[in-house]
Design an enzyme around this catalytic site. Structure first.
Site, short mmCIF file in Angstrom:
data_model
loop_
_atom_site.label_atom_id
_atom_site.label_comp_id
_atom_site.label_asym_id
_atom_site.label_seq_id
_atom_site.Cartn_x
_atom_site.Cartn_y
_atom_site.Cartn_z
N LYS A 164 0.85 -1.21 0.00
CA LYS A 164 0.00 0.00 0.00
C LYS A 164 0.88 1.25 0.00
CE LYS A 164 0.69 1.49 4.50
NZ LYS A 164 1.39 2.69 4.90
N ASP A 224 -2.62 -2.60 10.44
CA ASP A 224 -2.79 -2.48 8.98
C ASP A 224 -3.30 -3.76 8.33
OD1 ASP A 224 -1.93 0.12 8.89
OD2 ASP A 224 0.11 -0.34 8.22
P1 ATP Z 1 4.23 -0.17 7.83
O1 ATP Z 1 3.88 0.37 6.51
O2 ATP Z 1 3.08 -0.85 8.54
O3 ATP Z 1 4.97 0.81 8.69
P2 ATP Z 1 6.69 -1.34 7.31
O4 ATP Z 1 6.90 -1.27 5.86
O5 ATP Z 1 7.30 -0.29 8.12
O6 ATP Z 1 5.16 -1.41 7.60
P3 ATP Z 1 7.44 -4.13 7.42
O7 ATP Z 1 8.04 -4.21 6.06
O8 ATP Z 1 6.15 -4.78 7.65
O9 ATP Z 1 7.30 -2.63 7.93
O10 ATP Z 1 8.55 -4.70 8.43
C1 ATP Z 1 8.82 -4.18 9.67
C2 ATP Z 1 9.58 -5.22 10.50
O11 ATP Z 1 8.79 -6.38 10.68
C3 ATP Z 1 10.88 -5.66 9.86
O12 ATP Z 1 11.95 -5.12 10.56
C4 ATP Z 1 10.86 -7.18 9.90
O13 ATP Z 1 11.92 -7.73 10.63
C5 ATP Z 1 9.56 -7.56 10.58
N1 ATP Z 1 8.80 -8.54 9.77
C6 ATP Z 1 8.10 -9.58 10.25
N2 ATP Z 1 7.51 -10.26 9.28
C7 ATP Z 1 7.81 -9.66 8.13
C8 ATP Z 1 7.46 -9.92 6.77
N3 ATP Z 1 6.70 -10.95 6.41
N4 ATP Z 1 7.92 -9.06 5.84
C9 ATP Z 1 8.68 -7.99 6.21
N5 ATP Z 1 9.04 -7.72 7.47
C10 ATP Z 1 8.62 -8.55 8.44
#
Ligand code: ATP
Length: 291
Positions: free
Chosen positions: A11, A137
């Site tokens: 997203k 989310d």
């Molecule tokens: P948001 O947009 O909700 O802030 P984000 O992009 O910041 O999400 P993610 O990519 O979901 O964050 O990853 C954040 C943390 O979650 C990472 O540091 C990772 O170690 C952990 N994590 C756990 N499962 C996953 C997964 N399937 N894919 C990516 N990261 C994951």
């Protein structure tokens, strides 16, 4: 059905406002969420052993209960007393920890996939109710499309589909902690908030020009002074002809919206040449909701 391959779509936020800090430390937000056609792939297989096994192309990602895919599988296995296990091959493309709900969308796909594979008979709403236990989310990632997210992101109101247009994604080679961003956010009478209601009204009217002029992300007030490369990427996209360019979520990923495919392709080349970003993708708005 013993095997299933699913797309877990990312997203972007077309708008992100923070309304207030709650006493428990959480922030109340108003975000316009939009699915894009950039995705991780999950190949899910049933296995005899009562285990959850995850393989991924990113060696630094956890494959134990710290992976949101694991949490999703565990939640449904326990609730429904599923004896068999699952083996998941997770191919990540969505930038990690980058404001694109990568982990949440993987968890959403896993919930959706297990529901199908094990004939659990859960409706979309019932899956969303379980998803929120994994992350704020996740319900949105189950639903997909254009939506307003309020509360801490879990209160969803569907919106009419966003105008379809090319989207350029560029993530610099830096990491930004969401916690750091919210801790450093100043909310006082001088704070200029994005006009989320105006943005929604333009989405309803399918007016891309107006959408672009009212897009805004309050969290840029924290990240841009600390990480000027975010502003540089935005400028680079605008120079290449983007109609708008903004940080997604708490960053550091930046996206640009374009009116036509040709300009977007040129912008992709120019972004690569600039050396400002480490992960760059040209993709598009995705509007199909899950049933
Ligand atoms: P948001 O947009 O909700 O802030 P984000 O992009 O910041 O999400 P993610 O990519 O979901 O964050 O990853 C954040 C943390 O979650 C990472 O540091 C990772 O170690 C952990 N994590 C756990 N499962 C996953 C997964 N399937 N894919 C990516 N990261 C994951």
């Amino acid at each position: 059905m013993d095997e299933l391959t699913l797309k877990a779509l990312a997203k972007i936020n077309l708008g992100l406002d923070v309304v207030r800090r709650r006493e428990d430390g959480y922030h109340e937000v108003r975000m316009v969420m939009q699915t894009i056609h950039l995705y991780d792939s999950l190949k899910i297989q049933k296995i005899r052993e009562p285990e959850i096994v995850i393989h991924t192309n990113l060696p630094y990602l956890p494959v134990n209960e710290n992976n949101l895919v694991y949490k999703a599988a565990k939640l449904l296995r326990e609730e429904f007393g599923i004896q068999e296990g699952v083996d998941v091959s997770l191919t990540k493309r969505i930038p990690v920890a980058a404001g694109m709900a990568g982990g949440s969308t993987d968890a959403a796909a896993m919930l959706y996939g297990m529901n199908q594979m094990f004939d659990l008979g859960l409706s979309r709403k019932e899956l969303m109710n379980r998803g929120v236990k994994i992350g704020a989310d996740v319900p949105y990632c189950i639903m997909r499309g254009t939506a307003l997210a309020e509360g801490i992101g879990e209160k969803l109101s569907p919106l009419p589909p966003m105008v379809k247009c090319p989207v350029l994604i560029a993530k610099p080679g830096i990491s930004v902690s969401t916690k750091f961003v919210y801790q450093n956010l100043k909310l006082d009478e001088t704070t200029v908030h994005p006009d989320i209601d105006a943005l929604i009204s333009h989405i309803r009217k399918k007016n891309l020009e107006a959408i672009c002029s009212d897009m805004g992300n309050l969290l840029e007030t924290v990240t841009i002074p600390h990480y000027p490369v975010i502003a540089e990427i935005k400028e680079q996209m605008m120079k290449s002809g983007a109609k708008a360019s903004m940080m997604s979520g708490s960053g550091p990923t930046v996206f640009g919206l374009f009116e036509d495919a040709q300009t977007a392709k040129r912008a992709l080349r120019e972004m690569k040449q600039s050396g400002l970003a480490r992960q760059i993708y040209l993709t598009s708005i995705y509007n199909n909701r899950r049933q």
